[in-house]
Design a protein around this motif. Structure first.
Motif, PDB file in Angstrom:
ATOM      1  N   THR A 113       4.133  -3.548   3.688  1.00 51.30           N
ATOM      2  CA  THR A 113       3.323  -3.090   2.337  1.00 51.30           C
ATOM      3  C   THR A 113       4.490  -2.333   1.185  1.00 51.30           C
ATOM      4  O   THR A 113       5.287  -2.091   1.547  1.00 51.30           O
ATOM      5  CB  THR A 113       2.187  -1.815   2.722  1.00 51.30           C
ATOM      6  OG1 THR A 113       3.248  -0.729   3.356  1.00 51.30           O
ATOM      7  CG2 THR A 113       1.115  -2.021   3.631  1.00 51.30           C
ATOM      8  N   GLU A 114       3.621  -2.275   0.332  1.00 55.35           N
ATOM      9  CA  GLU A 114       4.373  -1.518  -1.026  1.00 55.35           C
ATOM     10  C   GLU A 114       2.966  -0.517  -1.372  1.00 55.35           C
ATOM     11  O   GLU A 114       1.980  -0.540  -1.920  1.00 55.35           O
ATOM     12  CB  GLU A 114       4.192  -2.795  -2.718  1.00 55.35           C
ATOM     13  CG  GLU A 114       5.422  -3.929  -2.009  1.00 55.35           C
ATOM     14  CD  GLU A 114       5.371  -4.632  -3.621  1.00 55.35           C
ATOM     15  OE1 GLU A 114       6.871  -5.175  -3.502  1.00 55.35           O
ATOM     16  OE2 GLU A 114       4.763  -5.095  -3.513  1.00 55.35           O
ATOM     17  N   LYS A 115       3.557   0.756  -2.120  1.00 51.63           N
ATOM     18  CA  LYS A 115       2.949   1.664  -2.200  1.00 51.63           C
ATOM     19  C   LYS A 115       3.748   2.248  -4.047  1.00 51.63           C
ATOM     20  O   LYS A 115       5.079   2.823  -3.184  1.00 51.63           O
ATOM     21  CB  LYS A 115       2.976   2.971  -0.958  1.00 51.63           C
ATOM     22  CG  LYS A 115       2.181   3.764  -1.307  1.00 51.63           C
ATOM     23  CD  LYS A 115       2.303   5.396  -0.318  1.00 51.63           C
ATOM     24  CE  LYS A 115       1.576   4.920   0.733  1.00 51.63           C
ATOM     25  NZ  LYS A 115       2.005   6.102   1.589  1.00 51.63           N
ATOM     26  N   THR A 116       3.174   1.945  -4.390  1.00 57.68           N
ATOM     27  CA  THR A 116       3.084   3.132  -6.194  1.00 57.68           C
ATOM     28  C   THR A 116       3.110   4.659  -5.959  1.00 57.68           C
ATOM     29  O   THR A 116       1.667   4.547  -5.512  1.00 57.68           O
ATOM     30  CB  THR A 116       3.102   2.234  -6.636  1.00 57.68           C
ATOM     31  OG1 THR A 116       3.316   1.286  -7.284  1.00 57.68           O
ATOM     32  CG2 THR A 116       3.815   2.740  -8.468  1.00 57.68           C
ATOM     33  N   ILE A 117       4.297   5.042  -6.131  1.00 58.61           N
ATOM     34  CA  ILE A 117       3.640   7.006  -6.242  1.00 58.61           C
ATOM     35  C   ILE A 117       3.794   6.837  -7.463  1.00 58.61           C
ATOM     36  O   ILE A 117       5.264   7.908  -7.676  1.00 58.61           O
ATOM     37  CB  ILE A 117       4.760   7.644  -5.123  1.00 58.61           C
ATOM     38  CG1 ILE A 117       4.678   7.401  -3.933  1.00 58.61           C
ATOM     39  CG2 ILE A 117       3.977   8.948  -5.347  1.00 58.61           C
ATOM     40  CD1 ILE A 117       5.266   7.865  -2.683  1.00 58.61           C
TER      41      ILE A 117
END
Ligand code: UN1
Length: 514
Positions: free
Chosen positions: A491-495
């Motif tokens: 998964t890719e999470k942008t914070i």
């Protein structure tokens, strides 16, 4: 090979009791235990395999979910280190693993060496890629007063459903790819090769993989595979095997209610072709055809099924091919002089023989390797055979064994040949033999497949060098042993952080206005 063969001797008769390797202890269950015999000698037992019950499979999913957050938070370098230790252990245990590939899977010793090396390569390659992709979060440029980071994580719980034809390499490759990307894994090996899979997972645990992160669930498709693919808690499935089975898995995954949208990473069948034009070198063509069609008894999804020979060169190639096929030796896979070992089991042999008899009945036989009488009675041997057919459309399904189909074509029909091959919808491997470089380049560009090979055989893709996998009916991609493979497990999470807020300069209206 002699030192290796000496080292293998002590594993030749050893009996292996295999059972599920789960996060919790598993009671012995004699009623659910199956004897395993060798494909080349049905009297020789390799051991026994206790299959996983439905209740155990469900408990294993609980344990895999409980372990996921802790495992995902484990630094990528630590996860990668376990893969590197497994690679070292597999090298150390090569004689035993090869013996098991041969006894349980009917593999030749030479195929066994390639197989274990490929598994080792997968471990080291994915370890390296995981450190690159899952190491530090990636800082992305943004306006002043704001930070943006891309953080990679696992998806959750993966089921790895593996084939018997690469019982160490593909099995291990799937499991370690899913695990090193931060997922917990339920591995269901092919029922024909559960014992060697059991040994690999024992080594993986010895290498430091927590028992609740990778669990082994032996059993067959209806008892274990279907439990996993219908469980709404399974986030993704990585599968190698027949196209039909991939379609069954896909339907099961999408039919689940209250389940996440599933990830299916599938590497499936092929109707792999090779085009030979009149400029090709016939001797070289035959060497490459023999390897591509008959190595591993044709039981590779990369294997050559349909050889297109241009009319001007066809007679010459067929003549040399007949001579070469006459020399191939069928026999015991443990014997270094053997070229072609058995096929995996009775069902496989019966299916292939039916196809062979049908084509023989139509008088299409071109060449067949002679087989000693003992091999027609004992063991699941199929003699390599070559047949003339009119076009790839004459094949109704992938024949997973040592059967080659030859189509003669006229030079001016080359576009039709390409249309016919592309038209089948499969797209795994493909070969072209030609000394006309622009012809070879043009064909390579027009053909819709995953792996194109020019002037060589079409099997034996090397990890990190020839990423492997097809398109259409042959698979979903991304390619195993390639730079993008692990990303499909992630998964890719942008914070995005309004860092200015902490400095007391935050303004609602100015946000993002830089
Ligand atoms: C398969 O048979 O499932 O290129 C894959 C090859 C192997 C992969 C085969 N590396 O032949």
């Amino acid at each position: 090979y002699q030192p290796l063969m000496d080292a293998m001797a002590s594993f030749m008769d050893k009996q292996y009791p295999a059972k599920p390797l789960l996060a919790f202890d598993v009671e012995d269950d004699a009623a659910n235990t199956h004897q395993v015999t060798s494909p080349y000698d049905r009297r020789q037992t390799v051991g026994s395999v206790q299959w996983t019950s439905k209740e155990q499979a469900a408990k294993a999913v609980d344990a895999a979910w409980a372990a996921f957050p802790r495992w995902e938070a484990t630094p990528a370098a630590e996860r990668a280190a376990i893969l590197r230790r497994l690679a070292d252990l597999m090298e150390e245990h090569m004689p035993e693993l090869m013996t098991l590939c041969s006894r349980e899977g009917g593999k030749l010793l030479t195929d066994g060496v390639d197989e274990i090396k490929e598994a080792v390569d997968f471990c080291r390659y994915y370890a390296m890629r995981a450190e690159e992709s899952f190491g530090e979060p990636i800082d992305l440029p943004g306006p002043t007063g704001e930070s943006n980071q891309l953080v990679m994580g696992g998806k959750g719980v993966f089921a790895a459903i593996s084939p018997w034809n690469f019982p160490v390499a593909i099995f291990c490759g799937q499991v370690v790819a899913a695990a090193v990307s931060g997922n917990t894994v339920l591995a269901k090996p092919a029922e024909q090769t559960s014992i060697v899979a059991h040994r690999v997972i024992e080594l993986l645990h010895e290498a430091g993989m927590p028992r609740d992160v990778v669990q082994l669930l032996p059993g067959d498709g209806p008892t274990v595979g279907s439990v996993l693919t219908s469980d709404p808690r399974i986030t993704g499935v990585v599968f190698t095997g027949g196209t039909d089975t991939a379609q069954i898995i896909n339907r099961a995954l999408v039919a689940r209610e209250n389940a996440p949208l599933p990830t299916l990473i599938a590497e499936t069948g092929g109707m792999n072709a090779m085009i030979v034009d009149s400029t090709a070198l016939p001797e070289q063509v035959v060497v490459d055809v023999i390897q591509s069609a008959f190595q591993s008894a044709g039981q590779r999804c990369s294997a050559l099924r349909v050889l297109y020979l241009q009319d001007d060169v066809a007679d010459r190639v067929i003549e040399i091919l007949k001579g070469a096929m006459n020399e191939l030796r069928i026999g015991d896979p443990r014997d270094l002089g053997t070229d072609v070992g058995p096929v995996i089991d009775e069902d496989a042999r019966n299916g292939l023989l039916e196809h062979i008899e049908k084509l023989k009945g139509e008088n299409r036989l071109v060449a067949e390797t002679p087989m000693a009488a003992e091999h027609t009675q004992d063991g699941t041997f199929v003699a390599p055979a070559a047949f003339i057919i009119d076009s790839i459309d004459a094949l109704t399904r992938e024949q997973f064994g040592p059967i080659l189909h030859i189509v003669r074509y006229k030079a001016n029909a080359i576009d039709q040949v390409i249309n016919d091959i592309n038209g089948r919808g499969y797209g795994l491997t493909f070969g072209v033999h030609s000394r006309n470089e622009s012809f070879a380049a043009e064909i390579a560009q027009k053909i819709r497949v995953g792996n194109v090979y020019i002037n060589r055989n079409i099997i034996g893709a090397v990890v990190g060098v020839q990423p492997f996998g097809g398109q259409g009916l042959s698979g979903t991609g991304p390619k195993a042993g390639g730079p993008h493979y692990l990303l499909r497990f992630a998964t890719e999470k942008t914070i995005t952080n309004n860092t200015a807020a902490l400095g007391g300069n935050a303004s609602l209206l100015a946000l993002g206005d830089e």
